[in-house]
Design an enzyme around this catalytic site. Structure first.
Site, short mmCIF file in Angstrom:
data_model
loop_
_atom_site.label_atom_id
_atom_site.label_comp_id
_atom_site.label_asym_id
_atom_site.label_seq_id
_atom_site.Cartn_x
_atom_site.Cartn_y
_atom_site.Cartn_z
N ASP A 162 37.03 19.48 33.82
CA ASP A 162 38.30 20.18 33.98
C ASP A 162 39.38 19.15 34.33
O ASP A 162 39.16 18.32 35.21
CB ASP A 162 38.17 21.24 35.09
CG ASP A 162 39.32 22.22 35.12
OD1 ASP A 162 40.48 21.78 35.09
OD2 ASP A 162 39.06 23.43 35.18
N ILE A 163 40.53 19.20 33.65
CA ILE A 163 41.59 18.22 33.93
C ILE A 163 42.43 18.62 35.15
O ILE A 163 43.27 17.84 35.59
CB ILE A 163 42.51 17.97 32.71
CG1 ILE A 163 43.23 19.25 32.28
CG2 ILE A 163 41.71 17.35 31.57
CD1 ILE A 163 44.34 19.00 31.27
N ASN A 184 35.85 34.19 34.64
CA ASN A 184 36.88 35.21 34.84
C ASN A 184 37.24 35.87 33.52
O ASN A 184 37.22 35.21 32.47
CB ASN A 184 38.15 34.57 35.43
CG ASN A 184 37.90 33.93 36.77
OD1 ASN A 184 37.10 34.39 37.56
ND2 ASN A 184 38.58 32.84 37.04
N HIS A 205 42.19 36.37 37.30
CA HIS A 205 42.48 34.94 37.43
C HIS A 205 42.08 34.10 36.22
O HIS A 205 41.89 32.89 36.36
CB HIS A 205 41.87 34.36 38.71
CG HIS A 205 42.23 35.14 39.93
ND1 HIS A 205 43.50 35.10 40.48
CD2 HIS A 205 41.52 36.02 40.68
CE1 HIS A 205 43.53 35.92 41.53
NE2 HIS A 205 42.36 36.48 41.66
N GLN A 206 41.98 34.71 35.04
CA GLN A 206 41.70 33.92 33.83
C GLN A 206 43.01 33.30 33.35
O GLN A 206 43.99 34.00 33.12
CB GLN A 206 41.11 34.80 32.72
CG GLN A 206 40.76 34.03 31.47
CD GLN A 206 40.16 34.91 30.38
OE1 GLN A 206 40.17 36.14 30.47
NE2 GLN A 206 39.64 34.29 29.35
N HIS A 259 35.20 30.89 29.27
CA HIS A 259 34.73 29.64 29.83
C HIS A 259 34.05 29.89 31.17
O HIS A 259 34.41 30.80 31.91
CB HIS A 259 35.86 28.60 29.97
CG HIS A 259 37.06 29.07 30.72
ND1 HIS A 259 37.96 29.99 30.22
CD2 HIS A 259 37.53 28.72 31.94
CE1 HIS A 259 38.93 30.19 31.09
NE2 HIS A 259 38.69 29.44 32.16
N HIS A 280 33.05 28.03 34.72
CA HIS A 280 33.33 26.89 35.59
C HIS A 280 32.06 26.54 36.37
O HIS A 280 31.37 27.43 36.87
CB HIS A 280 34.38 27.25 36.64
CG HIS A 280 35.73 27.55 36.11
ND1 HIS A 280 36.75 26.63 36.13
CD2 HIS A 280 36.26 28.67 35.57
CE1 HIS A 280 37.84 27.16 35.63
NE2 HIS A 280 37.58 28.41 35.28
#
Length: 137
Positions: free
Chosen positions: A34-35, A86, A92-93, A99, A101
């Site tokens: 994740d960036i 999510n 909170h998507q 995806h 996490h």
């Protein structure tokens, strides 16, 4: 759907149009760092097929997501971690592509924070809800 896929940042990553720090790739899934991480090693695992929510993705394209997240957790050395997925803005998507996490939780300050606002339960209502859900599966 084609317009959403064309604009989807994760679809662009899958196609190679946007670079990523790739951790794993198969025919059906891609994993990368994740960036905007919550902690060191925060990674995302995505199906290569586009779908906004979990319910939009065919089951055979979901089967690798958790095993890959598990492998990343082990490889990263995360002792404590959260697995999060999510669906929808209110949940909170942020990116409209399914995806998962894998978020290491090395200490109280880093990683994911969470509230768990438990509600009082009426057991009769809970039993009726269980029956309702089971009947639709």
């Amino acid at each position: 759907m084609a317009n959403k896929m064309a604009a989807c940042i994760f679809c662009k990553i899958v196609k190679g149009d946007i670079p990523c720090f790739k951790l794993f790739e198969s025919d059906k899934a891609l994993a990368f760092l994740d960036i905007n991480p919550l902690s060191r090693g925060h990674a995302l695992v995505i199906p290569k097929v586009h779908g906004e929510k979990l319910t939009d993705i065919p089951d055979d394209h979901l089967s690798e997501l958790l095993p890959i997240a598990k492998k990343i957790a082990i490889a990263s050395g995360a002792k404590d971690f959260n697995i999060l997925q999510n669906n929808g803005r209110i949940a909170h998507q942020e990116v409209d592509h399914v995806h998962v996490h894998m978020i290491p939780k090395p200490n109280e300050e880093e990683g994911m924070g969470i509230r768990w606002p438990q509600q009082k339960t009426d057991m009769d209502k809970l039993k009726a809800l269980a029956e309702e859900i089971k009947s639709k599966m």
